[in-house]
Motif scaffolding. Structure first.
Motif, PDB file in Angstrom:
ATOM      1  N   MET A 196       9.859 -20.169  11.846  1.00 34.82           N
ATOM      2  CA  MET A 196      11.009 -19.297  12.052  1.00 34.82           C
ATOM      3  C   MET A 196      10.818 -18.332  13.219  1.00 34.82           C
ATOM      4  SD  MET A 196      11.945 -18.450   8.049  1.00 34.82           S
ATOM      5  CE  MET A 196      12.969 -17.032   8.444  1.00 34.82           C
ATOM      6  N   SER A 197       9.574 -17.908  13.458  1.00 37.07           N
ATOM      7  CA  SER A 197       9.337 -16.874  14.472  1.00 37.07           C
ATOM      8  C   SER A 197       9.057 -17.418  15.867  1.00 37.07           C
ATOM      9  CB  SER A 197       8.166 -15.988  14.037  1.00 37.07           C
ATOM     10  OG  SER A 197       6.963 -16.735  14.027  1.00 37.07           O
ATOM     11  N   VAL A 246       2.606 -12.947   7.924  1.00 36.51           N
ATOM     12  CA  VAL A 246       1.347 -13.432   8.508  1.00 36.51           C
ATOM     13  C   VAL A 246       1.560 -14.773   9.187  1.00 36.51           C
ATOM     14  CG1 VAL A 246      -0.976 -14.252   7.967  1.00 36.51           C
ATOM     15  CG2 VAL A 246      -0.158 -12.106   6.995  1.00 36.51           C
ATOM     16  N   GLY A 247       2.372 -15.638   8.585  1.00 30.71           N
ATOM     17  CA  GLY A 247       2.715 -16.894   9.251  1.00 30.71           C
ATOM     18  C   GLY A 247       3.341 -16.633  10.601  1.00 30.71           C
ATOM     19  N   ALA A 248       4.220 -15.619  10.660  1.00 26.31           N
ATOM     20  CA  ALA A 248       4.855 -15.254  11.925  1.00 26.31           C
ATOM     21  C   ALA A 248       3.845 -14.710  12.925  1.00 26.31           C
ATOM     22  CB  ALA A 248       5.951 -14.222  11.668  1.00 26.31           C
ATOM     23  N   GLY A 285       9.302 -13.902  18.890  1.00 28.17           N
ATOM     24  CA  GLY A 285       8.328 -12.872  19.263  1.00 28.17           C
ATOM     25  C   GLY A 285       8.364 -11.641  18.384  1.00 28.17           C
ATOM     26  N   ASP A 286       8.577 -11.820  17.089  1.00 30.71           N
ATOM     27  CA  ASP A 286       8.661 -10.687  16.175  1.00 30.71           C
ATOM     28  C   ASP A 286       8.083 -11.107  14.838  1.00 30.71           C
ATOM     29  OD1 ASP A 286       9.320  -8.415  14.724  1.00 30.71           O
ATOM     30  OD2 ASP A 286      11.291  -8.210  15.666  1.00 30.71           O
ATOM     31  N   ALA A 287       7.173 -10.279  14.274  1.00 32.43           N
ATOM     32  CA  ALA A 287       6.583 -10.583  12.968  1.00 32.43           C
ATOM     33  C   ALA A 287       7.364  -9.939  11.834  1.00 32.43           C
ATOM     34  CB  ALA A 287       5.126 -10.120  12.923  1.00 32.43           C
ATOM     35  N   ASP A 288       8.343  -9.089  12.144  1.00 32.30           N
ATOM     36  CA  ASP A 288       9.201  -8.485  11.125  1.00 32.30           C
ATOM     37  C   ASP A 288      10.171  -9.551  10.643  1.00 32.30           C
ATOM     38  OD1 ASP A 288      11.204  -7.196   9.674  1.00 32.30           O
ATOM     39  OD2 ASP A 288      11.064  -5.361  10.852  1.00 32.30           O
ATOM     40  N   ILE A 289       9.953 -10.041   9.421  1.00 29.40           N
ATOM     41  CA  ILE A 289      10.699 -11.211   8.951  1.00 29.40           C
ATOM     42  C   ILE A 289      12.191 -10.913   8.818  1.00 29.40           C
ATOM     43  CG2 ILE A 289      10.543 -10.899   6.436  1.00 29.40           C
ATOM     44  CD1 ILE A 289       9.851 -14.117   8.469  1.00 29.40           C
ATOM     45  N   VAL A 290      12.552  -9.655   8.585  1.00 26.88           N
ATOM     46  CA  VAL A 290      13.972  -9.302   8.514  1.00 26.88           C
ATOM     47  C   VAL A 290      14.621  -9.463   9.881  1.00 26.88           C
ATOM     48  CG1 VAL A 290      15.637  -7.479   8.005  1.00 26.88           C
ATOM     49  CG2 VAL A 290      13.613  -7.754   6.557  1.00 26.88           C
ATOM     50  N   ASN A 291      13.940  -8.977  10.923  1.00 28.16           N
ATOM     51  CA  ASN A 291      14.454  -9.154  12.283  1.00 28.16           C
ATOM     52  C   ASN A 291      14.552 -10.626  12.647  1.00 28.16           C
ATOM     53  OD1 ASN A 291      14.807  -6.459  12.848  1.00 28.16           O
ATOM     54  ND2 ASN A 291      12.808  -6.206  13.821  1.00 28.16           N
TER      55      ASN A 291
END
Length: 450
Positions: free
Chosen positions: A261-262, A46-48, A266-272
């Motif tokens: 970090m994001s 959500v932060g991302a 431009g990605d909310a997938d924290i692993v990516n």
């Protein structure tokens, strides 16, 4: 001896019984568990997400308003109810909703939402561990499923064993989460640069209040399940004001680090995000440790709710039902709940506040801080629950305005109070006893002493 101690721990952790005052703990213990609860992947995600609409300074103020202005208050109120009664949330709900409704409506809601959150986080952690060991989690389903299953079972073990196992896990995992925050800052500054982060100014696609509502939505379940853990705390107002510090101290920096970090990725997938920032293997291991803490809490609440639904009070029964809930959650994680993450998040934010509004109003304004095991089904609570949920839906989807979760708490509580007043005059029963000065106190517990 070790096995005997383990069995004793499981047997003591019952689902219905009040925790005696003699077994209550220092406020730091539930605060640490709450801190562990907040170390979760959805918080980072959500932060991302917020970086798609807001700059870093705006995100900071969104977090201050959401976490300190609203989340702290909701947690402290529900936490005090748990400490005062010594009981879990689904059992406390028996007073206002009635035993039957608390089992089949409140218990089911807590169970389903806990299952969903657990499945979401287990799936993402499975992604992270798979990426760490070179498995393409988007295309190699069977290896990913094996990793995710093993991860999930390890997540569940402390919750199955009980509260005493959970607190020691949090003492280990919370510091690991702090390392994750430090690593996030380091790699974001190294790869993105502070100038890019500080000057980030995207075109907004959501309002300030919508962002605050999104933050509250991640944590709103705590306005009901806080009592599952504060039932082990002392029934002091000061202690229960301090306990949510665990949520605030972890949540504020973690949401913020998810955003930092994001930026630019431009990605909310924290692993990516972690892969693109160049996190080493230890970063993904720390993500697993940090996630473990919140997964334990979801598992434990899931088991308590299921025990209430099935009327199981023994510690062994609670442990077995927690294991059953874990298996159901694993199946959901493996079939791809991540695809519906946002819908699930919004659904949570609609139902929990309405339940909280009824429970808080009943406890503080009707029953004067007494717990009563009311049998049957209180339809006045049902009416209030529906009213609060519908208002939340309307102000979230149909005509977005204000903070749906907060408005739902207020409206459901008000509707419940008015409905109970009317019922006391028209058709009084055991639920309306307080209005007729015939409150039935629970003589079997000493936890109503402040």
């Amino acid at each position: 001896m070790e096995e005997k101690g383990l069995n004793k721990s499981i047997e003591k952790d019952e689902a219905f019984s009040a925790i005696p005052l003699s077994e209550r703990q220092h406020w730091l213990t539930p605060a640490m568990i709450f801190g562990g609860l907040e170390f979760s992947i959805p918080v980072l995600m959500v932060g991302a997400m917020l970086t798609a609409s807001f700059g870093i300074t705006e995100i900071f103020w969104i977090l201050i308003v959401a976490m300190i202005g609203f989340q702290w208050v909701g947690n402290a109120i529900q936490g005090y109810i748990g400490a005062k009664t010594g009981r879990s949330s689904s059992v406390i709900a028996r007073t206002s909703f009635g035993a039957q409704q608390a089992r089949f409506i409140v218990g089911l809601t807590i169970f389903v939402v806990s299952v969903g959150w657990w499945a979401v986080q287990t799936a993402v952690t499975g992604n992270a561990i798979s990426a760490m060991i070179g498995i393409d989690y988007k295309h190699e389903w069977i290896p990913w499923a094996v990793v995710t299953t093993i991860t999930g079972l390890l997540f569940a073990l402390p919750a199955i064993l009980g509260y005493s196992s959970m607190k020691w896990t949090d003492y280990i995992a919370v510091p690991a989460g702090l390392l994750l925050i430090a690593g996030g800052i380091f790699y974001a500054l190294k790869n993105t640069g502070w100038q890019t982060i500080a000057s980030w100014d995207p075109k907004p696609s959501m309002t300030f209040f919508a962002a605050v509502s999104l933050i509250i939505g991640v944590n709103v379940s705590q306005w009901v399940i806080s009592s599952d853990y504060t039932r082990y705390a002392k029934p002091k107002i000061k202690d229960n004001i301090l306990i949510p510090l665990g949520i605030i101290a972890v949540g504020l920096p973690l949401f913020f680090i998810g955003a930092v970090m994001s930026v630019g990725i431009g990605d909310a997938d924290i692993v990516n995000v972690m892969l693109k920032l160049g996190f080493p293997v230890w970063g993904f291991l720390i993500l697993w440790f940090a996630t473990w803490t919140s997964q334990i809490v979801n598992n434990y609440s899931m088991g308590l709710a299921l025990a209430n639904m099935l009327n199981v009070n023994s510690g062994r029964g609670r442990a077995l039902l927690t294991l059953c809930g874990t298996i159901i959650s694993l199946v959901i994680a493996l079939v791809g709940i991540l695809d519906y993450f946002m819908d699930f998040l919004y659904m949570t934010a609609l139902i929990y506040p309405a339940i909280a509004g009824v429970m808080m109003t009943d406890f503080f304004f009707i029953r004067k801080q007494q717990w009563v095991d009311n049998k049957g089904w209180n339809w006045m609570a049902t009416i209030a629950l529906v009213a609060g949920t519908l208002l939340g839906y309307y102000t979230q989807y149909v005509h977005p305005i204000g903070l749906p979760a907060v408005q739902s708490v207020i409206v459901s509580g008000f509707v419940y109070w008015v409905a109970m007043k009317i019922k006391a005059k028209v058709a009084p029963d055991n639920f309306t006893d307080p209005f007729n000065n015939t409150l039935k106190t629970d003589v079997n517990t000493d936890t109503t002493i402040v």
